[in-house]
Design a protein around this motif. Structure first.
Motif, PDB file in Angstrom:
ATOM      1  N   PHE A   1      41.318 -37.795 -19.427  1.00  0.00           N
ATOM      2  CA  PHE A   1      40.241 -37.896 -20.409  1.00  0.00           C
ATOM      3  C   PHE A   1      40.209 -36.637 -21.277  1.00  0.00           C
ATOM      4  O   PHE A   1      40.482 -35.528 -20.800  1.00  0.00           O
ATOM      5  CB  PHE A   1      38.881 -38.073 -19.724  1.00  0.00           C
TER       6      PHE A   1
ATOM      7  N   GLN B   1      35.468 -36.991 -24.362  1.00  0.00           N
ATOM      8  CA  GLN B   1      35.197 -38.162 -23.541  1.00  0.00           C
ATOM      9  C   GLN B   1      34.541 -37.757 -22.214  1.00  0.00           C
ATOM     10  O   GLN B   1      33.625 -38.425 -21.734  1.00  0.00           O
ATOM     11  CB  GLN B   1      36.495 -38.927 -23.273  1.00  0.00           C
TER      12      GLN B   1
ATOM     13  N   ASP C   1      42.164 -50.257 -15.918  1.00  0.00           N
ATOM     14  CA  ASP C   1      42.443 -49.198 -16.889  1.00  0.00           C
ATOM     15  C   ASP C   1      41.334 -48.145 -16.866  1.00  0.00           C
ATOM     16  O   ASP C   1      40.167 -48.470 -16.639  1.00  0.00           O
ATOM     17  CB  ASP C   1      42.559 -49.807 -18.289  1.00  0.00           C
TER      18      ASP C   1
ATOM     19  N   ARG D   1      39.929 -46.801 -19.178  1.00  0.00           N
ATOM     20  CA  ARG D   1      38.930 -47.036 -20.221  1.00  0.00           C
ATOM     21  C   ARG D   1      37.641 -47.585 -19.626  1.00  0.00           C
ATOM     22  O   ARG D   1      36.544 -47.290 -20.113  1.00  0.00           O
ATOM     23  CB  ARG D   1      39.504 -48.014 -21.258  1.00  0.00           C
ATOM     24  N   GLU D   2      37.757 -48.403 -18.554  1.00  0.00           N
ATOM     25  CA  GLU D   2      36.560 -48.943 -17.921  1.00  0.00           C
ATOM     26  C   GLU D   2      35.733 -47.843 -17.245  1.00  0.00           C
ATOM     27  O   GLU D   2      34.502 -47.920 -17.214  1.00  0.00           O
ATOM     28  CB  GLU D   2      36.955 -50.005 -16.896  1.00  0.00           C
TER      29      GLU D   2
ATOM     30  N   ARG E   1      35.579 -44.788 -18.357  1.00  0.00           N
ATOM     31  CA  ARG E   1      34.927 -44.078 -19.466  1.00  0.00           C
ATOM     32  C   ARG E   1      33.676 -44.825 -19.925  1.00  0.00           C
ATOM     33  O   ARG E   1      32.666 -44.220 -20.259  1.00  0.00           O
ATOM     34  CB  ARG E   1      35.922 -43.916 -20.622  1.00  0.00           C
ATOM     35  N   GLU E   2      33.746 -46.161 -19.912  1.00  0.00           N
ATOM     36  CA  GLU E   2      32.604 -46.962 -20.353  1.00  0.00           C
ATOM     37  C   GLU E   2      31.555 -47.122 -19.250  1.00  0.00           C
ATOM     38  O   GLU E   2      30.377 -47.339 -19.554  1.00  0.00           O
ATOM     39  CB  GLU E   2      33.089 -48.344 -20.816  1.00  0.00           C
TER      40      GLU E   2
END
Length: 344
Positions: A233, A237, A271, A273-274, A276-277
């Motif tokens: 990250f 982020q 991933d 990204r999940e 991070r969200e």
């Protein structure tokens, strides 16, 4: 030959001798001016040998008198703080408010050396802040260090929470009950620096996360930010995740982050990204929530987004799972699959 005849003979032989002195001078030049002293008849001089002489005949010289200094001996020692009587009094006092004395000193031995007066002052101060006996028992059992904090050091902590952290007065007891260790921290060296750090990264309402104030910036907060940057990250982020979910600072790197991240990427095959969200992923139990629900989804052939997988109650999760199994659910690779695919 008589002495007079001898003198005349010497004068004839040695003409430099004075004629009016029948005897030659017996002293060297310039010494004839000093008269010879006759020895007194009644004076007896001591005889000396070749050894070192000590004048024992003379009376000993008296020693000078040293003035007497008043006695400055220390007062008799006071009984140690952990004497039998003091130890027993402290034990009886703490047990009178429902605290196990031996359990307290096992977790915080300096209590043995604290005076009974200081212990009473600390407890009385907390009682004056409207903490009930039950609350005091819980607080002091969770954090025995508070008992060795002077009562004069507790007031700045309450002042700091009210004025700088902006904790509401009505919530003050709730804050302390949730994190008693706040009362064992120093405002200048720990609480205030941590507050400034949290505010500097964008966490404005620290009053909602007061438990973080007891954390060390250098030893706990910064290493967790560094860990997320190491796994891929960016700094922006990472800070965004911690600002949206500040309790992320409370979790262990080895016992939480590494274990859950490894399961997320290897077993779940998802991933980053999940994460991070949804950084709240790390707040759920790996054994009791993450693994069981993921395995059920694998068996049923469905894939829930992280919020739907973990945030819902067990009843709601089972209900959604049944609905998805009895209807056509978009596959994960389908363009129709998104974070709210099963949010029904």
């Amino acid at each position: 030959m008589s002495l007079i005849s001898l003198s005349h003979a010497m004068q004839d032989t040695l003409p430099f001798l004075p004629k009016n002195n029948p005897f030659p001078p017996l002293l060297p030049p310039h010494h004839h001016d000093f008269p010879l002293l006759s020895r007194p008849k009644n004076l007896h001089f001591p005889t000396f040998s070749s050894r070192t002489i000590t004048p024992t005949s003379l009376p000993p010289k008296p020693h000078p008198k040293i003035p007497q200094i008043p006695s400055t001996s220390p007062p008799p020692p006071m009984p140690p703080p952990n004497s039998h009587s003091d130890f027993q009094e402290k034990m009886l006092y703490l047990e009178s408010i429902g605290l196990d004395f031996f359990s307290l000193i096992e977790h915080h031995p300096p209590i043995i050396f604290a005076s009974l007066h200081d212990l009473k002052s600390t407890v009385d101060f907390l009682a004056s802040m409207s903490f009930t006996t039950l609350e005091l028992r819980r607080i002091l059992s969770m954090c025995p260090h508070i008992l060795t904090v002077k009562s004069t050091s507790l007031l700045p902590i309450f002042t700091f929470l009210l004025r700088e952290v902006h904790v509401n007065g009505s919530d003050l007891k709730k804050v302390i009950n949730r994190r008693p260790r706040l009362l064992a921290c120093n405002v200048e060296t720990q609480l205030r620096p941590t507050l400034y750090f949290l505010q500097s990264i964008g966490i404005s309402e620290v009053k909602k996360h007061t438990s973080l104030l007891t954390c060390s910036v250098e030893n706990k907060l910064i290493p967790r930010i560094d860990y997320f940057q190491k796994i891929g990250f960016s700094h922006r982020q990472t800070i965004s995740m911690f600002c949206r979910f500040p309790p992320l600072f409370n979790y262990s790197i080895k016992e939480n982050y590494e274990l859950k991240l490894n399961y997320f990427m290897v077993e779940m095959g998802r991933d980053l990204r999940e994460i991070r969200e949804f950084p709240q992923y790390f707040s759920f139990s790996l054994e009791n929530r993450i693994k069981p629900r993921h395995q059920i989804c694998v068996e049923k052939g469905v894939c829930f987004p992280l919020p739907a997988l973990l945030k819902t109650s067990e009843v709601e999760f089972r209900s959604r799972l049944e609905v998805c199994c009895n209807s056509t659910l978009p596959l994960k690779g389908s363009p129709l699959w998104c974070a709210k695919a099963c949010d029904i």
